[in-house]
Scaffold this active site. Structure first.
Site, PDB file in Angstrom:
ATOM      1  N   LYS A   3       0.829  -1.216   0.000  1.00 24.89           N
ATOM      2  CA  LYS A   3       0.000   0.000   0.000  1.00 24.89           C
ATOM      3  C   LYS A   3       0.867   1.271   0.000  1.00 24.89           C
ATOM      4  CE  LYS A   3      -3.975  -2.168   2.260  1.00 24.89           C
ATOM      5  NZ  LYS A   3      -5.053  -1.945   3.243  1.00 24.89           N
ATOM      6  N   GLU A 120      -9.163 -10.229  -7.992  1.00 25.98           N
ATOM      7  CA  GLU A 120      -8.229  -9.126  -7.736  1.00 25.98           C
ATOM      8  C   GLU A 120      -7.013  -9.199  -8.667  1.00 25.98           C
ATOM      9  OE1 GLU A 120      -7.640  -9.206  -3.453  1.00 25.98           O
ATOM     10  OE2 GLU A 120      -9.678  -8.464  -3.114  1.00 25.98           O
TER      11      GLU A 120
END
Ligand code: CMP
Length: 131
Positions: A3, A120
């Site tokens: 992230k 995903e």
């Protein structure tokens, strides 16, 4: 996914080393920045949650590293390696314990099922990009 917090803090290498040492094979990988629209789409399952706006804003705030990883029992094994969503509850030595700042800025994302891992993976990569 690695992230934006972990990318900005220089932890791509440390996190990938830990993933390699745990025996995952990298099937696909790239660095990119998500638009708010794309981050919203990725996390659409959380649309009704109170933290959705904050999550989408954060996930589009900087670059991320997306990867497809392969290993026997990969979903469970990866969730063990990264630790609990909230780093305050993550086991010592896990990626989130080492690198996450908070429940929102928690360094990495892992798929929660084989079905979602496929969805995903296809969100980020075409067939030509998977090895
Ligand atoms: P992730 O594994 O990427 O899946 C959904 C994300 O939502 C989760 O990690 C957290 O980063 C985020 N999240 C979950 N609960 C909260 C919360 N209470 N406040 C802010 N973000 C949250």
């Amino acid at each position: 996914m690695i992230k934006p917090d972990a990318v900005a803090n220089g932890h791509i290498g440390g996190i990938l080393a830990q993933i390699n040492e745990a025996g995952f094979r990298i099937v696909a990988m790239k660095m990119l920045r998500l638009s708010t629209e794309k981050a919203g789409e990725f996390y659409a399952v959380h649309k009704e949650r109170p933290f959705y706006g904050e999550l989408v804003e954060f996930m589009s705030s900087g670059h991320i590293v997306a990867a497809i990883l392969e290993k026997d029992n990969a979903v469970e094994e990866f969730r063990k390696l990264i630790g609990a969503t909230n780093p305050a509850n993550a086991e010592e030595g896990t990626i989130r314990k080492k690198y996450a700042e908070s429940i929102g800025r928690n360094a990495v994302h892992g798929s929660d099922s084989d079905e979602n891992a496929a969805i995903e993976g296809n969100f980020f990569f075409s067939g030509l990009e998977k090895f």
